[in-house]
Design an enzyme around this catalytic site. Structure first.
Site, PDB file in Angstrom:
ATOM      1  N   ARG A 211      10.557  14.868  -5.594  1.00  0.00           N
ATOM      2  CA  ARG A 211       9.398  14.419  -4.830  1.00  0.00           C
ATOM      3  C   ARG A 211       8.383  15.563  -4.758  1.00  0.00           C
ATOM      4  NH1 ARG A 211      10.943  10.190  -5.766  1.00  0.00           N
ATOM      5  NH2 ARG A 211      11.466   8.435  -4.405  1.00  0.00           N
TER       6      ARG A 211
ATOM      7  N   HIS B 119       4.519  11.084 -13.269  1.00  0.00           N
ATOM      8  CA  HIS B 119       5.635  10.400 -12.611  1.00  0.00           C
ATOM      9  C   HIS B 119       6.286   9.384 -13.553  1.00  0.00           C
ATOM     10  CE1 HIS B 119       7.226   9.448  -8.328  1.00  0.00           C
ATOM     11  NE2 HIS B 119       8.180   9.298  -9.235  1.00  0.00           N
TER      12      HIS B 119
END
Length: 308
Positions: A223, A271
């Site tokens: 993250r 991502h």
């Protein structure tokens, strides 16, 4: 009873279609088009809008669409009695292993240096790093982390792992929570696969990066909020780290004005290390939905206290 698919950022129609392909009798709705709030018993969420879940009186389970669950844990509108689950699909794990192995090889064979040289037509062979001279340290030895560690050892790398409790993985040196410093001191390439909790937020800070062995590298696929961005820039500028590969960021998409874009020592991907494929995860979602209906134990249930 119905299944609700809810997200601000993802097109949920492919997931609805995949579920209906498996069972045409399902009642699957996509937020915000909901016919009956009372019928919603099972929800699948990814970056959902705020303050949504308290309005479904018969909601029993909320599943993340991926392996991460922090977006569910910080959603105060989910009643405490509602179970939280996540998706741990073999396809997601396999993609993550591929991405990390690819990134490690790019670092050891110095592909980032050659990419810079290509811009200037600079023919300059470089000595690459030998596998036996480096240690790859995996932070987080959950189901994905264990498979990543095994894949790296299968490719001939020295691998260690750090987690809350000491794990036993063939050919991998493992450390427990209170052994962070010796883990870092032996690590050259640090791979972050930690869940995001109050304890792990900002864990990738300057103090930690300074403890890595030299040459030092970072791969963050967990993250964005694990990383203190200013500290990474300082560590790269000061030669504390040689390179960083980042797939996750505090703000996504990464703003065009962000300083990371102009840094030669940072590799950015949007991502994509592990992408949820509707056909692959629909079976897992349907299995947990049916388990809920028959009051069987749910797969990959999230522990609210632990945060993962």
């Amino acid at each position: 009873m119905s299944i609700l698919l809810i997200s601000r950022t993802r097109n949920m129609e492919p997931f609805r279609d995949a579920l209906l392909d498996l069972d045409g009798n399902l009642d699957v709705e996509i937020w915000p088009e909901i016919q009956s709030l009372k019928r919603v018993t099972f929800a699948v969420a990814w970056k959902q809008p705020k303050n949504q879940f308290s309005q479904y009186p018969n909601l029993r389970v909320v599943s993340s669409l991926g392996a991460g669950a922090d977006h569910l844990l910080k959603d105060s509108s989910i009643p405490k009695e509602v179970a939280l689950t996540r998706v741990v699909a073999p396809s997601l794990t396999d993609q993550m292993c591929d991405y990390i192995v690819m990134s490690v090889f790019a670092m050891t064979r110095r592909l980032h240096d050659y990419n810079r040289q290509q811009v200037w037509a600079d023919w300059k062979p470089r000595i690459h790093y030998q596998k036996d001279q480096l240690m790859i340290g995996v932070m987080g030895l959950g189901e994905i982390g264990k498979d990543v560690a095994k894949r790296l050892t299968a490719n001939g790398f020295n691998v260690s792992g750090w987690s809350q409790s000491k794990k036993s993985i063939p050919d991998v040196i493992t450390y427990s929570k209170d052994q962070l410093d010796p883990f870092l001191a032996a690590t050259n390439i640090l791979v972050c696969l930690l869940p995001l909790t109050t304890e792990t937020e900002d864990i990738l800070n300057l103090s930690l990066l300074k403890k890595l062995n030299s040459p030092g590298f970072l791969i963050n696929v967990a993250r964005g909020r694990h990383l203190v961005e200013e500290d990474l820039i300082y560590a790269l500028d000061m030669g504390i780290l040689n390179h960083a590969t980042l797939d996750v960021f505090e703000k996504e998409p990464l703003p065009e004005s962000h300083p990371f874009w102009s840094r030669e020592k940072i590799t950015i991907t949007p991502h994509v290390a592990s992408l949820t494929q509707p056909g692959k995860v629909a079976e897992l979602l349907l299995d947990n939905y049916k388990r809920m209906l028959s009051d069987q134990p749910l797969h990959h249930r999230v522990d609210r206290y632990k945060g993962y």
